[in-house]
Scaffold this motif. Sequence first.
Motif, PDB file in Angstrom:
ATOM      1  N   SER A 114      -2.986   9.279  -0.282  1.00 19.18           N
ATOM      2  CA  SER A 114      -3.321   9.641   1.293  1.00 19.18           C
ATOM      3  C   SER A 114      -3.963   8.096   1.733  1.00 19.18           C
ATOM      4  O   SER A 114      -3.956   8.229   2.894  1.00 19.18           O
ATOM      5  CB  SER A 114      -4.454  10.983   1.388  1.00 19.18           C
ATOM      6  N   ARG A 115      -4.857   8.003   0.747  1.00 15.61           N
ATOM      7  CA  ARG A 115      -5.190   6.394   0.492  1.00 15.61           C
ATOM      8  C   ARG A 115      -4.617   4.945   1.307  1.00 15.61           C
ATOM      9  O   ARG A 115      -5.463   4.338   1.776  1.00 15.61           O
ATOM     10  CB  ARG A 115      -7.043   6.589   0.083  1.00 15.61           C
ATOM     11  N   LYS A 116      -3.507   5.249   0.598  1.00 11.25           N
ATOM     12  CA  LYS A 116      -2.556   4.464   1.339  1.00 11.25           C
ATOM     13  C   LYS A 116      -2.538   2.794   0.223  1.00 11.25           C
ATOM     14  O   LYS A 116      -2.383   1.950   0.665  1.00 11.25           O
ATOM     15  CB  LYS A 116      -2.568   4.202   2.682  1.00 11.25           C
TER      16      LYS A 116
ATOM     17  N   GLY B 153       0.678  -1.257  -0.217  1.00 12.58           N
ATOM     18  CA  GLY B 153      -0.039   0.312  -0.155  1.00 12.58           C
ATOM     19  C   GLY B 153       0.870   1.146  -0.351  1.00 12.58           C
ATOM     20  O   GLY B 153       1.924   1.230   0.874  1.00 12.58           O
ATOM     21  N   GLY B 154       0.215   2.428  -0.829  1.00 10.24           N
ATOM     22  CA  GLY B 154       0.975   3.523  -0.579  1.00 10.24           C
ATOM     23  C   GLY B 154       1.949   3.609  -2.073  1.00 10.24           C
ATOM     24  O   GLY B 154       2.623   4.486  -2.439  1.00 10.24           O
ATOM     25  N   GLU B 155       2.071   2.670  -2.544  1.00  4.96           N
ATOM     26  CA  GLU B 155       3.255   2.324  -4.078  1.00  4.96           C
ATOM     27  C   GLU B 155       2.530   2.730  -5.454  1.00  4.96           C
ATOM     28  O   GLU B 155       1.527   3.217  -5.109  1.00  4.96           O
ATOM     29  CB  GLU B 155       3.524   0.615  -4.344  1.00  4.96           C
TER      30      GLU B 155
ATOM     31  N   VAL C  62      -5.497  -4.328   0.262  1.00  7.65           N
ATOM     32  CA  VAL C  62      -5.693  -2.712  -0.307  1.00  7.65           C
ATOM     33  C   VAL C  62      -5.997  -2.568  -1.172  1.00  7.65           C
ATOM     34  O   VAL C  62      -6.461  -2.914  -2.122  1.00  7.65           O
ATOM     35  CB  VAL C  62      -3.724  -2.048  -0.305  1.00  7.65           C
TER      36      VAL C  62
END
Length: 140
Positions: A97-99, A24-26, A71
């Motif tokens: 921002s939702r990762k 997550g976050g990529e 995710v």
Amino acid sequence: MKFMTNSPEQTEDIGEKLGRTLRGGEIIAYRGGLGAGKTAFTRGLARGLDISMRATSPTYTIVNEYLGGRVPLFHFDMYRLDSEDDLFDIGWEDYLSRKGVCAVEWSENVSGMMTDAITVRIEKCSELERCITIEGSALG
């Protein structure tokens, strides 16, 4: 890392392997022409994130959201964007921002925002064969 595939299913399998490594976050920055296999790769990516929905091209919607996996996956098509400024109109910062994982087709149209992305280059080597290069991940 480089891979060769001979079918959409094999392209999906490589996407699934990458998806299994993501937390997550990529951001995934796709490079490749029309029909190269970006959406097939994303279908596998979704499977690797344990998303049960079948990923489809976001060509007309700009972004497709897939929830319910480990995710979220946000699949973007930046083909019709004129500049990086257009990202703010579609809520890019909210998605970040939702990762989740942001998979971006036509990432070259917003290349300034892709500096920390995992790059997935998919090229047609022949009618069926695809050459896939992944840089910036555990696979590449």
